[in-house]
Design an enzyme around this catalytic site. Sequence first.
Site, PDB file in Angstrom:
ATOM      1  N   LYS A  65       0.809  -1.221   0.000  1.00 15.34           N
ATOM      2  CA  LYS A  65       0.000   0.000   0.000  1.00 15.34           C
ATOM      3  C   LYS A  65       0.847   1.278   0.000  1.00 15.34           C
ATOM      4  CE  LYS A  65      -4.178  -1.878   2.087  1.00 15.34           C
ATOM      5  NZ  LYS A  65      -5.200  -1.751   3.127  1.00 15.34           N
ATOM      6  N   GLY A 124      -1.792   0.356  17.220  1.00 16.55           N
ATOM      7  CA  GLY A 124      -1.012   0.062  16.013  1.00 16.55           C
ATOM      8  C   GLY A 124      -0.763   1.317  15.205  1.00 16.55           C
TER       9      GLY A 124
HETATM   10  P1  NAP Z   1       0.581  -3.884   9.566  1.00 17.49           P
HETATM   11  O1  NAP Z   1       1.222  -2.701   8.933  1.00 17.49           O
HETATM   12  O2  NAP Z   1       1.143  -5.229   9.348  1.00 17.49           O
HETATM   13  O3  NAP Z   1       0.490  -3.677  11.182  1.00 17.49           O
HETATM   14  C1  NAP Z   1      -0.102  -2.605  11.791  1.00 17.49           C
HETATM   15  C2  NAP Z   1       0.525  -2.306  13.125  1.00 17.49           C
HETATM   16  O4  NAP Z   1       0.146  -3.249  14.095  1.00 17.49           O
HETATM   17  C3  NAP Z   1       2.036  -2.326  13.165  1.00 17.49           C
HETATM   18  O5  NAP Z   1       2.557  -1.173  12.597  1.00 17.49           O
HETATM   19  C4  NAP Z   1       2.308  -2.451  14.658  1.00 17.49           C
HETATM   20  O6  NAP Z   1       2.291  -1.161  15.284  1.00 17.49           O
HETATM   21  C5  NAP Z   1       1.120  -3.268  15.136  1.00 17.49           C
HETATM   22  N1  NAP Z   1       1.492  -4.672  15.343  1.00 17.49           N
HETATM   23  C6  NAP Z   1       1.919  -5.574  14.423  1.00 17.49           C
HETATM   24  N2  NAP Z   1       2.187  -6.752  14.986  1.00 17.49           N
HETATM   25  C7  NAP Z   1       1.923  -6.611  16.323  1.00 17.49           C
HETATM   26  C8  NAP Z   1       2.029  -7.463  17.461  1.00 17.49           C
HETATM   27  N3  NAP Z   1       2.468  -8.716  17.329  1.00 17.49           N
HETATM   28  N4  NAP Z   1       1.686  -6.963  18.671  1.00 17.49           N
HETATM   29  C9  NAP Z   1       1.247  -5.689  18.813  1.00 17.49           C
HETATM   30  N5  NAP Z   1       1.148  -4.828  17.759  1.00 17.49           N
HETATM   31  C10 NAP Z   1       1.470  -5.284  16.545  1.00 17.49           C
HETATM   32  O7  NAP Z   1      -0.941  -3.953   9.106  1.00 17.49           O
HETATM   33  P2  NAP Z   1      -1.920  -2.844   8.479  1.00 17.49           P
HETATM   34  O8  NAP Z   1      -1.820  -2.857   7.007  1.00 17.49           O
HETATM   35  O9  NAP Z   1      -1.741  -1.539   9.169  1.00 17.49           O
HETATM   36  O10 NAP Z   1      -3.351  -3.498   8.850  1.00 17.49           O
HETATM   37  C11 NAP Z   1      -3.701  -3.782  10.204  1.00 17.49           C
HETATM   38  C12 NAP Z   1      -4.858  -4.779  10.230  1.00 17.49           C
HETATM   39  O11 NAP Z   1      -6.030  -4.170   9.691  1.00 17.49           O
HETATM   40  C13 NAP Z   1      -4.579  -6.024   9.342  1.00 17.49           C
HETATM   41  O12 NAP Z   1      -4.957  -7.197  10.012  1.00 17.49           O
HETATM   42  C14 NAP Z   1      -5.422  -5.780   8.103  1.00 17.49           C
HETATM   43  O13 NAP Z   1      -5.864  -6.954   7.486  1.00 17.49           O
HETATM   44  C15 NAP Z   1      -6.594  -4.978   8.688  1.00 17.49           C
HETATM   45  N6  NAP Z   1      -7.233  -4.092   7.677  1.00 17.49           N
HETATM   46  C16 NAP Z   1      -8.566  -4.199   7.491  1.00 17.49           C
HETATM   47  C17 NAP Z   1      -9.193  -3.386   6.549  1.00 17.49           C
HETATM   48  C18 NAP Z   1     -10.665  -3.501   6.337  1.00 17.49           C
HETATM   49  O14 NAP Z   1     -11.167  -3.036   5.297  1.00 17.49           O
HETATM   50  N7  NAP Z   1     -11.415  -4.055   7.252  1.00 17.49           N
HETATM   51  C19 NAP Z   1      -8.447  -2.430   5.826  1.00 17.49           C
HETATM   52  C20 NAP Z   1      -7.082  -2.340   6.075  1.00 17.49           C
HETATM   53  C21 NAP Z   1      -6.485  -3.181   7.011  1.00 17.49           C
HETATM   54  P3  NAP Z   1       3.429  -0.775  16.393  1.00 17.49           P
HETATM   55  O15 NAP Z   1       4.722  -1.218  15.780  1.00 17.49           O
HETATM   56  O16 NAP Z   1       3.307   0.693  16.517  1.00 17.49           O
HETATM   57  O17 NAP Z   1       3.085  -1.516  17.631  1.00 17.49           O
END
Ligand code: NAP
Length: 245
Positions: A65, A124
């Site tokens: 993204k 996050g």
């Molecule tokens: P990402 O970049 O992989 O992770 C987001 C943040 O989560 C990381 O920057 C980290 O923040 C925190 N994190 C990751 N692993 C962790 C752990 N083991 N323990 C605690 N914190 C953790 O993912 P993303 O793209 O932002 O998406 C986040 C979630 O939202 C995903 O599961 C995705 O599928 C979902 N999503 C859903 C939609 C929808 O339409 N419903 C749209 C977009 C995304 P820190 O390093 O600051 O702790």
Amino acid sequence: MRTFGLIGYPLSHSFSQKYFKKKFIRENISDCEFKNFPIENINEFPALIKNNSALCGMSVTIPYKQSVMKYLDATDETATEVGAVNCIKIKNYITTGYNTDVFGFEQSLRPLLKHRHNKALILGTGGASKAIQYVLRKLKIDFLLVSRTKNKEEKTKISYSELNKEIICSHLLIINATPLGIFPDINNCADIPYLLLSSKHLLYDLNYNPPETLFLKKGKEKNAEIKNGIEMLYHQAEKSWEIWQ
Ligand code: NAP
């Protein structure tokens, strides 16, 4: 035939292809197809566009993204401000990036908001969190980011260990923007003091598989209102479709 597609890696459990295939059948759209493009490196993107002349639009998922942006001819204002693109329109090989996660989140959150939801915690700080931050700024909802890593200078960011009664009781909207709790790791959830939650809280989980994540279950146990990310997903897909037309 107009081709639409999804880039990301890996794409084994992708929602988009299933969604659009069903939509094309349901709405009698016979001149469109939707393909998955599981590219291993984002530097394959320019060749993909060049070699697929029927491509009119693409969805973008993890992990591209942010990294796809430098390969696009243009990005709209919202996507530029968020710093992430999840929808690309292609016309005469010219690519324009949009962020429809922003639209999806706002549409699904708005009907649930009450006056008391004027302060939020966003768990996050990844790509999805940036889209959420954009929407909360727009809705004038103050927020704190909760992160595993925090620099002393960062005033709007706190660590999980800093979450105390005062913070939980004054932030009645809590949004999980981490991947914690998704299938198959369903017994996992963010480390927040769930015992301090109440019926005044609204817990929003961006995740939707399982529909009730442990984060949401623990909120429900304390009578909090809960919402998963499935409606956000549908709204963003329909907004992308609208942009592609
Ligand atoms: P990402 O970049 O992989 O992770 C987001 C943040 O989560 C990381 O920057 C980290 O923040 C925190 N994190 C990751 N692993 C962790 C752990 N083991 N323990 C605690 N914190 C953790 O993912 P993303 O793209 O932002 O998406 C986040 C979630 O939202 C995903 O599961 C995705 O599928 C979902 N999503 C859903 C939609 C929808 O339409 N419903 C749209 C977009 C995304 P820190 O390093 O600051 O702790």
